[in-house]
Motif scaffolding. Structure first.
Motif: not given
Length: 294
Positions: A46, A60-61, A63-65, A68
């Motif tokens: 992504e 958005p992806f 921000r989610d990563m 981590s």
């Protein structure tokens, strides 16, 4: 793919809001940062950044990563810090008491330049081998026959009186019946090993000396004290004779030399010492000294 390097670039660019500024913060060229982030995107499947704007805006992806990626970078930094501390952890090395404080300090200083950090434990020949066996030290400079050693220290005889000859023959120590006139050779603890002591005993017998004329001393200090103010001789290296202010000559008709080799619980420690510190250890031991000392 360099996952840590890619995550580091990802974190830096996201914090700076710019590929150029993020690359500078990560201390890498901007094209390298772009390639690493693109590789990470391919790996994860992504997009991490929205490239339709001039700023590096997270998807958005992305921000989610990000959390981590932060954890991975912090863990990598912690691992590098741990590795640095582990490399600086001292290697405990058992050494002979013939090495002076200055000898050891110079060896330590040179070792640090090779990223080897040493601590020393002074011990006799038998104890050094036992310390390695019991894993109380990482490595030791073990006493071995000269022909088997990585380092060789020539030995001779030293006394207070300057000899007329260039060598001292044991036969010259023969005396008449007067016990007071018998000169002795003192063996210090470092040389109280079979490959040296027994060779000297055989030479003593061949020269017609009395058994009591070749004596093993309890300490180097005691051996030197017995030589001072007498006609006795000390079995020692040229460097030791110089330190003690004694006149040194090789022994005639017999080759006497200390041999040293690195023994270690781990082969890597032994290889490290031989490869990086061979000349420095030679200087510390006095290996190769053959000049006449006073």
């Amino acid at each position: 793919m360099d996952l840590v390097g890619s995550c580091r670039a990802f974190v830096s660019v996201s914090e700076a809001g710019s590929f150029t500024a993020g690359a500078a913060a990560a201390r890498i060229p901007q094209p390298v940062a772009s390639r690493r982030i693109a590789a990470l995107e391919r790996h994860l499947g992504e997009r991490l950044f929205d490239r339709s704007t001039r700023r590096a805006r997270l998807t958005p992806f992305g921000r989610d990563m990000l959390a981590s990626a932060h954890r991975l970078v912090r863990l990598a930094d912690a691992m590098e810090d741990d590795a640095g501390r582990a490399k600086r952890r001292p290697l405990l090395l058992a050494v002979p008491d013939t090495c002076t404080t200055r000898d050891l300090a110079e060896l330590d200083a040179e070792a640090r330049g090779h990223e080897v950090f040493l601590e020393f434990r002074v011990a006799g020949p038998a104890e050094r081998a036992e310390l390695v066996r019991k894993q109380e030290v990482a490595a030791a400079l073990a006493a071995v026959p000269a022909e088997e050693g990585a380092w060789t220290v020539p030995l001779g005889l030293a006394g207070e009186t300057e000899p007329e000859d260039r060598v001292i023959h044991l036969e010259t120590l023969r005396a008449g019946r007067s016990a007071a006139a018998r000169r002795r050779v003192w063996i210090q603890p470092e040389d109280d090993v079979p490959h040296l002591r027994d060779r000297l005993f055989r030479a003593r017998d061949a020269a017609g000396l009395r058994p009591a004329q070749v004596v093993v001393a309890g300490t180097l200090t005691a051996a030197a004290a017995s030589v001072f103010g007498s006609a006795d001789l000390l079995l020692c290296s040229a460097g030791q004779a110089r330190e003690l202010g004694l006149a040194w000559r090789p022994a005639g008709g017999i080759r006497l030399a200390r041999g040293f080799e690195v023994v270690a619980g781990l082969g890597d420690d032994a290889r490290k010492l031989r490869a990086r510190l061979r000349p420095a250890i030679a200087r510390c031991l006095g290996a190769g000294e053959t000049e006449v000392a006073r």
